[in-house]
Design an enzyme around this catalytic site. Structure first.
Site, PDB file in Angstrom:
ATOM      1  N   SER A 123       8.409   9.414  -3.247  1.00  0.00           N
ATOM      2  CA  SER A 123       8.109  10.282  -4.631  1.00  0.00           C
ATOM      3  C   SER A 123       8.945   9.759  -5.635  1.00  0.00           C
ATOM      4  O   SER A 123      10.051   9.178  -5.354  1.00  0.00           O
ATOM      5  CB  SER A 123       8.691  11.876  -4.083  1.00  0.00           C
ATOM      6  OG  SER A 123      10.152  11.656  -3.646  1.00  0.00           O
ATOM      7  N   LYS A 124       8.505  10.140  -6.802  1.00  0.00           N
ATOM      8  CA  LYS A 124       9.208   9.297  -7.796  1.00  0.00           C
ATOM      9  C   LYS A 124      10.448  10.327  -8.084  1.00  0.00           C
ATOM     10  O   LYS A 124      11.413   9.522  -9.062  1.00  0.00           O
ATOM     11  CB  LYS A 124       8.496   9.463  -9.195  1.00  0.00           C
ATOM     12  CG  LYS A 124       7.979  10.728  -9.592  1.00  0.00           C
ATOM     13  CD  LYS A 124       7.030  10.619 -10.700  1.00  0.00           C
ATOM     14  CE  LYS A 124       6.333  11.979 -11.082  1.00  0.00           C
ATOM     15  NZ  LYS A 124       5.319  11.938 -11.904  1.00  0.00           N
ATOM     16  N   ARG A 125      10.885  11.221  -7.526  1.00  0.00           N
ATOM     17  CA  ARG A 125      12.135  11.772  -7.870  1.00  0.00           C
ATOM     18  C   ARG A 125      13.338  10.850  -6.945  1.00  0.00           C
ATOM     19  O   ARG A 125      14.354  10.927  -7.259  1.00  0.00           O
ATOM     20  CB  ARG A 125      12.127  13.288  -7.158  1.00  0.00           C
ATOM     21  CG  ARG A 125      11.829  14.188  -8.260  1.00  0.00           C
ATOM     22  CD  ARG A 125      11.982  15.520  -7.797  1.00  0.00           C
ATOM     23  NE  ARG A 125      13.552  16.153  -7.635  1.00  0.00           N
ATOM     24  CZ  ARG A 125      13.846  17.038  -7.024  1.00  0.00           C
ATOM     25  NH1 ARG A 125      13.031  18.025  -6.328  1.00  0.00           N
ATOM     26  NH2 ARG A 125      15.437  17.479  -6.739  1.00  0.00           N
ATOM     27  N   ARG A 126      12.941  10.396  -5.963  1.00  0.00           N
ATOM     28  CA  ARG A 126      13.749   9.609  -5.135  1.00  0.00           C
ATOM     29  C   ARG A 126      13.716   8.175  -5.333  1.00  0.00           C
ATOM     30  O   ARG A 126      14.592   7.550  -4.919  1.00  0.00           O
ATOM     31  CB  ARG A 126      13.514   9.865  -3.766  1.00  0.00           C
ATOM     32  CG  ARG A 126      13.723  11.631  -3.392  1.00  0.00           C
ATOM     33  CD  ARG A 126      13.976  11.705  -1.959  1.00  0.00           C
ATOM     34  NE  ARG A 126      14.036  13.029  -1.799  1.00  0.00           N
ATOM     35  CZ  ARG A 126      14.826  13.960  -2.032  1.00  0.00           C
ATOM     36  NH1 ARG A 126      16.242  13.467  -2.704  1.00  0.00           N
ATOM     37  NH2 ARG A 126      14.951  15.230  -1.844  1.00  0.00           N
ATOM     38  N   ASN A 127      12.607   7.635  -5.837  1.00  0.00           N
ATOM     39  CA  ASN A 127      12.520   6.318  -5.836  1.00  0.00           C
ATOM     40  C   ASN A 127      11.608   5.839  -6.997  1.00  0.00           C
ATOM     41  O   ASN A 127      10.677   6.832  -7.402  1.00  0.00           O
ATOM     42  CB  ASN A 127      11.695   5.900  -4.719  1.00  0.00           C
ATOM     43  CG  ASN A 127      12.155   4.912  -3.694  1.00  0.00           C
ATOM     44  OD1 ASN A 127      12.941   4.272  -3.847  1.00  0.00           O
ATOM     45  ND2 ASN A 127      12.315   5.624  -2.413  1.00  0.00           N
TER      46      ASN A 127
END
Ligand code: GLU
Length: 496
Positions: free
Chosen positions: A255-259
């Site tokens: 997910s773009k929140r983590r990566n």
């Protein structure tokens, strides 16, 4: 093309079918890579299809970014891009066949009725799908209402007994009870097909022999198989690839929140396409130590589905950096590296834009490096204390950053003027001065509380680096919990 046989001897035809609804996702590159490697290993054809049937969310800009990103990675297609929005007649005619055979039916239920039904389903813990009310409408009535112009969708009539038996190349046989599968809408009220119909019709029409796609579509397979059956077609072979995972404790879905997930980010942050491709190759072909560096030809040469492990492949950015370093060291001499750096960051138009910003602030050329340094790095170091805004809690600063992040995620035109407009509107909505609001953004972008003009700098950095830097600043402030995030999202929708 529709006669292409799907027997085992048929020439291999595969496809990747991204929806142009946002940034070009690394998951798309991963799937394209597997499809292309398989096609090359079998002398087959790789097709690119753009699935743009979601009119509200699809955009040409996103489509272009996807094509650019695949080119950048060298994942070039042999046929296409085909665009589903240009093939509407085809889907419509297949729907007519399904209606005539009673394999599909018109549904006149209004949004209100469907909402109410969903609420009742939930309250009584019933099957969450459509209750099939319109399935029993007499044909004559259905036709009369449609002819009178009453809005309706078309739904697929699913079997209600027995089991659906599916085959997946990696998982073998999978069974599902038909009863638990919804009567899916296949044609929307606006005449556009849904994914399920368009994808199935196209895979058949394009003679696709192997559908290799993300694991998240396994649950849709019964619907697709039902469509093949009802349309009298032989289904292709299916292979659902394990999803990429974050490198966190519970291996959550990437997910773009983590990566970083946008391919453009990797380019803008200074990764090499061959390193990213190699890294994605490692997700489907595990190698022992010392064998990790390999190119596309090698992957395609030895491609075997058996090598794909069902444990979710972990997207480990440190590993990618390590691999990238090896390419930089082993594949380029100093001249080659100099050319790389120039092409990456010193392209003339970009340099001129930076020069225009720096000019009023330069006393000597020697000031250039200090002033513009943040425009030439993947990310600046950000100190938590510098993000502080007088009179605000840290959490409020994080929220302001998050609001702007959401705003910019929706923005397709990334120019200084437009960005400035967003800042002005957000400062009014939050009752904050523009000066206070912009302050943490200076720090997020440059690491410093004062630097080159913010909006122009953001334009030069481009959407991917800007958003990644805002995310980093939010993390530097301690992040935002999932629960809080939901509340914020609600508030953001009200403000928007
Ligand atoms: N458009 C779908 C997606 O974005 C394609 C799924 C498929 O490959 O069938 O993932």
């Amino acid at each position: 093309m529709s006669d292409a046989g799907h027997g085992t001897d048929a020439p291999v035809r595969v496809r990747v079918a991204p929806s142009p609804t946002g940034d070009p996702h690394v998951g798309t590159a991963y799937q394209a890579l597997v499809n292309l490697a398989f096609a090359r290993s079998r002398g087959g054809v790789f097709v690119l299809r753009i699935e743009d049937t979601d009119r509200a969310r699809s955009s040409r800009k996103s489509e272009e970014a996807i094509l650019d990103a695949l080119h950048w990675l060298g994942l070039d297609w042999d046929e296409g891009p085909y665009r589903q929005s240009e093939r509407l007649d085809l889907y419509r005619s297949e729907v007519d066949r399904l209606l005539a055979a009673s394999s599909a039916y018109r549904c006149f239920c209004t949004r209100e009725r469907l909402d109410e039904m969903r609420r009742e389903n939930r309250a009584e813990q019933r099957f969450p799908g459509y209750d099939r009310r319109c399935r029993s409408l007499p044909v004559a009535e259905s036709e009369r209402r449609a002819a009178a112009g009453e809005p309706h969708t078309i739904r697929l009539a699913m079997p209600t007994e027995d089991e659906c038996v599916m085959q997946d190349l990696l998982r073998g046989e999978i069974r599902r009870e038909w009863e638990l599968i919804d009567d899916q809408v296949i044609l929307k009220a606006d005449g556009y097909p849904t994914y399920h119909l368009a994808c199935t019709v196209d895979d058949h029409e394009m003679g696709i022999t192997h559908v290799i796609r993300g694991e998240e579509w396994i649950n849709s397979l019964p619907k697709h198989l039902r469509l093949y059956e009802a349309l009298g077609w032989e289904p292709p072979t299916f292979c659902h690839l394990p999803l990429l995972r974050n490198n966190d404790a519970n291996r959550s879905k990437l997910s773009k929140r983590r990566n970083p997930t946008s391919i453009t980010w990797f380019r803008d942050a200074g990764f090499l396409p061959e390193a990213l491709l190699n890294f994605l190759g490692l997700m489907v072909s595990s190698r022992s130590e010392g064998e990790e560096k390999f190119g596309f030809e090698e992957l395609a040469g030895g491609f075997r589905f058996e090598d794909i492990s069902l444990g979710g492949p972990v997207f480990d950015l440190d590993k990618l950096r390590w691999l990238n370093a090896r390419y930089l060291r082993e594949d380029y001499d100093a001249d080659g590296l100099a050319a790389l750096v120039r092409d990456w960051s010193m392209e003339q138009e970009r340099l001129s834009a930076i020069a225009a910003l720096a000019q009023p602030r330069l006393e000597t050329l020697g000031d250039w490096g200090r002033l513009t340094n943040f425009l030439f790095v993947d990310a600046p170091d950000v100190e938590r204390e510098k993000l502080a805004v007088k009179g605000l809690e840290e959490s409020q600063v994080a929220e302001a950053l998050q609001f702007m992040l959401w705003t910019l995620e929706r923005e397709q035109e990334f120019t200084a003027d437009i960005i400035q407009g967003h800042f002005r509107r957000l400062s009014e909505a939050l009752g904050m001065s523009l000066r206070n609001l912009t302050r943490p953004f200076y720090v997020a972008m440059s690491g410093e509380t004062a630097s080159l003009p913010l909006f122009q700098s953001m334009e030069i950095l481009g959407p991917d680096l800007v958003r990644a830097r805002i995310r980093r600043a939010i993390e530097a402030l301690g992040g935002i919990s999932g629960k809080r995030m939901k509340k914020l999202q609600k508030r953001f929708e009200e403000l928007a």
